[in-house]
Write a protein that holds these residues in place. Structure first.
Motif, short mmCIF file in Angstrom:
data_model
loop_
_atom_site.label_atom_id
_atom_site.label_comp_id
_atom_site.label_asym_id
_atom_site.label_seq_id
_atom_site.Cartn_x
_atom_site.Cartn_y
_atom_site.Cartn_z
N PHE A 109 0.86 -1.18 0.00
CA PHE A 109 0.00 0.00 0.00
C PHE A 109 0.89 1.23 0.00
O PHE A 109 1.88 1.29 0.72
CB PHE A 109 -0.87 -0.02 1.26
N GLU A 110 0.55 2.20 -0.82
CA GLU A 110 1.27 3.47 -0.80
C GLU A 110 0.27 4.61 -0.88
O GLU A 110 -0.83 4.45 -1.39
CB GLU A 110 2.34 3.54 -1.90
N TYR A 111 0.68 5.75 -0.35
CA TYR A 111 -0.24 6.88 -0.26
C TYR A 111 0.53 8.19 -0.31
O TYR A 111 1.74 8.24 -0.11
CB TYR A 111 -1.04 6.80 1.04
N THR A 128 -1.93 15.70 -0.39
CA THR A 128 -3.14 15.34 -1.12
C THR A 128 -3.98 16.59 -1.37
O THR A 128 -4.48 16.80 -2.48
CB THR A 128 -3.96 14.28 -0.36
N TRP A 178 5.39 9.68 -2.66
CA TRP A 178 4.55 8.57 -2.19
C TRP A 178 5.20 7.91 -0.97
O TRP A 178 6.41 7.68 -0.95
CB TRP A 178 4.36 7.52 -3.29
N CYS A 184 4.06 1.57 2.79
CA CYS A 184 3.79 0.83 4.03
C CYS A 184 4.46 -0.54 3.91
O CYS A 184 4.11 -1.31 3.02
CB CYS A 184 2.30 0.68 4.26
N ALA A 206 -6.18 3.01 7.03
CA ALA A 206 -6.11 4.27 6.32
C ALA A 206 -7.51 4.81 6.05
O ALA A 206 -8.40 4.06 5.68
CB ALA A 206 -5.36 4.09 5.01
N THR A 253 -9.08 6.24 3.51
CA THR A 253 -8.80 6.39 2.09
C THR A 253 -9.66 7.43 1.38
O THR A 253 -9.38 7.77 0.23
CB THR A 253 -8.93 5.03 1.38
N HIS A 308 -4.22 7.22 -2.76
CA HIS A 308 -3.60 5.96 -2.37
C HIS A 308 -3.70 4.96 -3.51
O HIS A 308 -4.45 5.16 -4.47
CB HIS A 308 -4.32 5.38 -1.14
N ARG A 309 -2.88 3.92 -3.39
CA ARG A 309 -2.92 2.85 -4.39
C ARG A 309 -2.24 1.62 -3.82
O ARG A 309 -1.50 1.70 -2.85
CB ARG A 309 -2.25 3.28 -5.69
#
Length: 106
Positions: A18-20, A26, A54, A57, A67, A69, A74-75
């Motif tokens: 997971f990355e954000y 944002t 980015w 995690c 998270a 979201t 995020h993706r």
């Protein structure tokens, strides 16, 4: 909207989970793109924000990521070296402030 991810295998940068983009950044991206909702392609995102921004995690098997979201970009990162094993739980209220609909386009 809330996402809970439980890794069932050790997670590192090569088999990422997971990355954000942190919430303050944002907000900057939302303003720069005049974003409303939906998916933003990497090519478009890179026009306003460096890929190095980015956050990833990582952790050992059993790591839990929680998270909100609905308030961050995020993706799920594509694994490079091995398969990813995880369980995802999503919660979305029946009363969405702004539901997602379709793909984002400029």
């Amino acid at each position: 909207m809330l996402k809970v991810i439980v890794s069932l295998k050790d997670v590192n940068d090569d088999n990422g989970l997971f990355e954000y983009i942190p919430q303050p950044l944002t907000s900057t991206v939302i303003q720069a793109l005049k974003y409303k909702s939906g998916y933003v392609r990497d090519e478009i995102m890179q026009q306003v924000l460096s890929p190095s921004t980015w956050q990833f995690c990582t952790g050992v098997s059993g790591t839990v990521i929680i998270a909100a979201t609905g308030s961050i970009f995020h993706r799920v990162k594509m694994p490079k070296t091995s398969d990813r094993f995880a369980t995802f739980f999503d919660y979305t209220s029946r009363r969405l402030l702004q539901p997602f609909s379709g793909e984002y386009r400029l």
